[in-house]
Design a protein around this motif. Structure first.
Motif, PDB file in Angstrom:
ATOM      1  N   LEU A 453      40.949  56.744  41.167  1.00  0.00           N
ATOM      2  CA  LEU A 453      41.752  56.095  42.198  1.00  0.00           C
ATOM      3  C   LEU A 453      41.485  54.605  42.310  1.00  0.00           C
ATOM      4  O   LEU A 453      42.296  53.857  42.859  1.00  0.00           O
ATOM      5  CB  LEU A 453      41.481  56.767  43.559  1.00  0.00           C
ATOM      6  CG  LEU A 453      42.074  58.156  43.765  1.00  0.00           C
ATOM      7  CD1 LEU A 453      41.749  58.666  45.166  1.00  0.00           C
ATOM      8  CD2 LEU A 453      43.582  58.152  43.551  1.00  0.00           C
ATOM      9  N   GLY A 454      40.331  54.179  41.795  1.00  0.00           N
ATOM     10  CA  GLY A 454      40.002  52.759  41.872  1.00  0.00           C
ATOM     11  C   GLY A 454      41.018  51.862  41.203  1.00  0.00           C
ATOM     12  O   GLY A 454      41.183  50.696  41.584  1.00  0.00           O
ATOM     13  N   GLY A 455      41.713  52.403  40.212  1.00  0.00           N
ATOM     14  CA  GLY A 455      42.748  51.632  39.544  1.00  0.00           C
ATOM     15  C   GLY A 455      43.862  51.226  40.489  1.00  0.00           C
ATOM     16  O   GLY A 455      44.546  50.216  40.261  1.00  0.00           O
ATOM     17  N   LEU A 456      44.040  51.985  41.568  1.00  0.00           N
ATOM     18  CA  LEU A 456      45.067  51.684  42.560  1.00  0.00           C
ATOM     19  C   LEU A 456      44.507  50.974  43.786  1.00  0.00           C
ATOM     20  O   LEU A 456      45.190  50.139  44.390  1.00  0.00           O
ATOM     21  CB  LEU A 456      45.755  52.987  43.005  1.00  0.00           C
ATOM     22  CG  LEU A 456      46.488  53.796  41.922  1.00  0.00           C
ATOM     23  CD1 LEU A 456      46.972  55.124  42.498  1.00  0.00           C
ATOM     24  CD2 LEU A 456      47.661  53.003  41.370  1.00  0.00           C
ATOM     25  N   LEU A 457      43.263  51.311  44.146  1.00  0.00           N
ATOM     26  CA  LEU A 457      42.708  50.836  45.413  1.00  0.00           C
ATOM     27  C   LEU A 457      41.909  49.550  45.302  1.00  0.00           C
ATOM     28  O   LEU A 457      41.772  48.819  46.277  1.00  0.00           O
ATOM     29  CB  LEU A 457      41.815  51.937  46.023  1.00  0.00           C
ATOM     30  CG  LEU A 457      42.512  53.268  46.319  1.00  0.00           C
ATOM     31  CD1 LEU A 457      41.504  54.292  46.835  1.00  0.00           C
ATOM     32  CD2 LEU A 457      43.627  53.065  47.348  1.00  0.00           C
ATOM     33  N   ASN A 458      41.352  49.282  44.118  1.00  0.00           N
ATOM     34  CA  ASN A 458      40.560  48.063  43.948  1.00  0.00           C
ATOM     35  C   ASN A 458      41.467  46.849  43.750  1.00  0.00           C
ATOM     36  O   ASN A 458      42.642  46.988  43.392  1.00  0.00           O
ATOM     37  CB  ASN A 458      39.616  48.185  42.746  1.00  0.00           C
ATOM     38  CG  ASN A 458      38.596  49.299  42.933  1.00  0.00           C
ATOM     39  OD1 ASN A 458      38.229  49.632  44.057  1.00  0.00           O
ATOM     40  ND2 ASN A 458      38.128  49.855  41.835  1.00  0.00           N
ATOM     41  N   SER A 459      40.917  45.674  43.959  1.00  0.00           N
ATOM     42  CA  SER A 459      41.663  44.428  43.726  1.00  0.00           C
ATOM     43  C   SER A 459      40.859  43.540  42.776  1.00  0.00           C
ATOM     44  O   SER A 459      39.756  43.893  42.377  1.00  0.00           O
ATOM     45  CB  SER A 459      41.924  43.703  45.052  1.00  0.00           C
ATOM     46  OG  SER A 459      40.700  43.438  45.717  1.00  0.00           O
ATOM     47  N   LYS A 460      41.420  42.395  42.416  1.00  0.00           N
ATOM     48  CA  LYS A 460      40.746  41.481  41.499  1.00  0.00           C
ATOM     49  C   LYS A 460      40.803  40.056  42.021  1.00  0.00           C
ATOM     50  O   LYS A 460      41.734  39.669  42.730  1.00  0.00           O
ATOM     51  CB  LYS A 460      41.391  41.551  40.103  1.00  0.00           C
ATOM     52  CG  LYS A 460      41.127  42.852  39.360  1.00  0.00           C
ATOM     53  CD  LYS A 460      41.660  42.785  37.932  1.00  0.00           C
ATOM     54  CE  LYS A 460      41.343  44.067  37.172  1.00  0.00           C
ATOM     55  NZ  LYS A 460      41.827  44.012  35.764  1.00  0.00           N
ATOM     56  N   THR A 461      39.781  39.306  41.624  1.00  0.00           N
ATOM     57  CA  THR A 461      39.759  37.889  41.980  1.00  0.00           C
ATOM     58  C   THR A 461      40.633  37.114  40.990  1.00  0.00           C
ATOM     59  O   THR A 461      41.158  37.686  40.032  1.00  0.00           O
ATOM     60  CB  THR A 461      38.320  37.343  41.930  1.00  0.00           C
ATOM     61  OG1 THR A 461      37.820  37.479  40.586  1.00  0.00           O
ATOM     62  CG2 THR A 461      37.421  38.102  42.884  1.00  0.00           C
ATOM     63  N   ALA A 462      40.742  35.836  41.206  1.00  0.00           N
ATOM     64  CA  ALA A 462      41.579  35.001  40.335  1.00  0.00           C
ATOM     65  C   ALA A 462      41.070  34.983  38.900  1.00  0.00           C
ATOM     66  O   ALA A 462      41.861  34.868  37.954  1.00  0.00           O
ATOM     67  CB  ALA A 462      41.636  33.585  40.896  1.00  0.00           C
ATOM     68  N   ASP A 463      39.748  35.099  38.724  1.00  0.00           N
ATOM     69  CA  ASP A 463      39.194  35.079  37.364  1.00  0.00           C
ATOM     70  C   ASP A 463      39.072  36.472  36.748  1.00  0.00           C
ATOM     71  O   ASP A 463      38.474  36.642  35.684  1.00  0.00           O
ATOM     72  CB  ASP A 463      37.827  34.394  37.353  1.00  0.00           C
ATOM     73  CG  ASP A 463      36.817  35.087  38.276  1.00  0.00           C
ATOM     74  OD1 ASP A 463      37.210  36.059  38.950  1.00  0.00           O
ATOM     75  OD2 ASP A 463      35.649  34.643  38.306  1.00  0.00           O
ATOM     76  N   GLY A 464      39.645  37.480  37.423  1.00  0.00           N
ATOM     77  CA  GLY A 464      39.697  38.824  36.843  1.00  0.00           C
ATOM     78  C   GLY A 464      38.565  39.744  37.236  1.00  0.00           C
ATOM     79  O   GLY A 464      38.527  40.908  36.800  1.00  0.00           O
ATOM     80  N   ALA A 465      37.618  39.285  38.067  1.00  0.00           N
ATOM     81  CA  ALA A 465      36.512  40.150  38.496  1.00  0.00           C
ATOM     82  C   ALA A 465      37.019  41.209  39.475  1.00  0.00           C
ATOM     83  O   ALA A 465      37.865  40.928  40.336  1.00  0.00           O
ATOM     84  CB  ALA A 465      35.418  39.314  39.149  1.00  0.00           C
ATOM     85  N   VAL A 466      36.502  42.428  39.334  1.00  0.00           N
ATOM     86  CA  VAL A 466      36.952  43.540  40.174  1.00  0.00           C
ATOM     87  C   VAL A 466      36.297  43.471  41.551  1.00  0.00           C
ATOM     88  O   VAL A 466      35.084  43.256  41.666  1.00  0.00           O
ATOM     89  CB  VAL A 466      36.627  44.897  39.519  1.00  0.00           C
ATOM     90  CG1 VAL A 466      37.053  46.045  40.416  1.00  0.00           C
ATOM     91  CG2 VAL A 466      37.298  45.003  38.163  1.00  0.00           C
TER      92      VAL A 466
END
Length: 501
Positions: A453-466
């Motif tokens: 589910l993390g693929g849907l619930l997590n976000s990323k910073t501008a440099d791509g960090a999860v």
């Protein structure tokens, strides 16, 4: 180095003390074991205790406590704590009861055991789940070594047929068929103890190499008790999923029944099942220490370890062995990365055969009955393996779920062990507590992991960090574990009320 030695001593003490408590809670006696009572000369065969220990160690280990521990070292020496206490309080309990409860049920596969204590629905789920998981494990442990052998051949200047993955894959699958079909004491019982000793020798060589080299220092837990992962991946619950073999692994429960069918006496269970898990924990602790010592420790572990791990299992093991043992280490590494996966692969297929035989009540004494199961099981493995080797099938995405499903299986087995102990009027908390813990681990990971589910619930910073959604995952994980514990307590009260009536 001091914290490493303390953890090592704790593991040994855990075997002698807590392992004995677990053994006494189960209560082994002098009743006839399935190996003596059934003894079909194929799967039910009496073997010496020392062989049972080494075969069990190799079956449950493979490269798991090596590569998993190296990956765990990315979090820093905090991983020592999980390996130590996970092995003593969870992994050893899991392996012991999965083996001994199977032994009390005529060596039944883990699907039948969990079904007996958790209900018919869970039994059917576990039957399908176990067979699929075991065939997948067996196939991956055929494709991986085949590719590595091809690499070694090419690096040695060999060409032609010997440099094709398909050739070695077919050869390994033919061996798997033979090892799955014939009596367990013919190949597994004779050769695997030697490879089990190689696994131990490799670990001993690594720690001696670290200790004798002044350039290597194992960092202390108390000075590095924080998340050192270079990518900032949370300790909870990623580390507990990543380091499975060497702490607790559901795959072990599929292997323990193999040795449960070979015990001469129930009192061997403490050494064979709990002891093999502690031995695996020690091996994992050594390799985790190597991961921390051989690569610079700064505010976060140097990316040198991450870069080595990115090269795959063989590259990481080769690098550690060559740095700690030189030429001897390289030879051991080559043996380890080829033989260890193969020895886990063939017992995975053997376990799949036995799971199906228990499911459909097919006597495995007659060779014709064994062929009825060996041919389709190895046939599916061959289709998947050859399809992957030739590029027609790619199950990499499916395999990413193995980490989560593996620990979920461990959770289920621990709940089954707790229910068994309750029905036997024994201290079920010894299994219920780690079952609750693993329930929280598994559910939290499912919400956080990118492949879940993390693929849907997590976000990323501008440099791509999860940015992991821990604010949601942590409470849900705790609530889910509490819910399962409540359901278990409710089931025990219901069961007690029915008996009283």
């Amino acid at each position: 180095m001091i914290s490493f030695i303390l953890c090592l001593l704790l593991l040994i003490a855990g075997y002698l003390t807590y392992g004995k408590i677990v053994d006494n809670t189960f209560g082994p006696d002098d009743r006839e074991t399935p190996a003596v009572r059934i003894n079909d000369g194929v799967d039910y065969v009496v073997m010496p205790q020392w062989k049972l220990f080494l075969v069990q160690l190799l079956n449950i280990a493979g490269l798991g406590p090596i590569f998993g521990a190296l990956q765990g070292a990315l979090w820093g020496p905090v991983v020592f704590l999980w390996i130590t206490f996970g092995t003593i309080l969870a992994g050893g309990v899991h392996d012991y009861f999965s083996g001994m409860i199977s032994e009390r049920n005529d060596g039944a596969s883990i699907a039948e055991v969990t079904g007996k204590y958790l209900g018919h629905t869970m039994q059917n789920v576990m039957r399908v789940f176990s067979v699929v998981l075991l065939i997948m494990v067996g196939t991956v442990f055929a494709v991986g070594p085949a590719g590595l052998i091809v690499t070694l051949c090419k690096n040695s200047g060999v060409s032609g047929l010997l440099c094709t993955t398909l050739f070695w894959l077919i050869l390994i699958l033919v061996y798997y068929f033979i090892a799955t079909f014939i009596s367990i004491d013919k190949i597994i019982g004779k050769v695997y103890p030697l490879f089990g000793m190689c696994l131990i020798i490799m670990a001993v060589g690594v720690i001696i190499g670290i200790y004798t080299n002044p350039n290597y220092t194992i960092p202390e837990i108390w000075t590095h008790l924080y998340n050192m992962h270079p990518s900032g991946t949370p300790i909870w619950s990623f580390m507990f999923i990543t380091v499975a073999c060497g702490a607790i692994s559901g795959f072990h429960s599929t292997q323990s029944p193999l040795m449960a069918r070979c015990l001469k006496n129930e009192k061997q269970g403490h050494f064979v099942f709990y002891g093999a898990m502690v031995a695996e924990g020690i091996i994992a602790l050594i390799w985790a220490a190597a991961g921390c010592a051989l690569y610079e420790v700064t505010g976060g572990l140097n990316t040198g370890l991450a870069e080595v791990l990115a090269g795959g299992q063989s590259a990481a093991i080769y690098d550690v062995c060559s740095k700690t043992m030189g030429g001897v280490g390289i030879a051991l590494a080559m043996i380890g990365v080829v033989i260890c996966p193969i020895t886990s692969g063939d017992t995975a297929f053997r376990s799949a055969r036995l799971t199906l035989s228990d499911w459909f009540h097919i006597d495995q004494g007659p060779y014709v009955n064994r062929l009825k199961l060996c041919i389709p099981v190895l046939g599916v493995g061959a289709i998947l393996g050859i399809g992957n080797a030739t590029g027609f099938i790619n199950y990499t995405v499916i395999w990413r779920y193995f980490s989560w499903t593996n620990q979920t299986l461990a959770m289920i087995v621990l709940w089954a062990a707790a229910m068994y102990l309750f029905t036997e009027k024994k201290n079920y908390w010894i299994a219920a507590v780690p079952a609750t813990f693993m329930s929280a681990v598994s559910s939290t990971y499912f919400i956080l992991a990118p492949e879940c589910l993390g693929g849907l619930l997590n976000s990323k910073t501008a440099d791509g960090a999860v940015i992991y959604n821990t604010a949601l995952a942590y409470p849900i994980g705790i609530l889910f574990a509490a819910l399962l514990l409540a359901l278990f307590i409710r089931a025990t009260k219901k069961h007690a009320a029915q008996k009283a009536a």
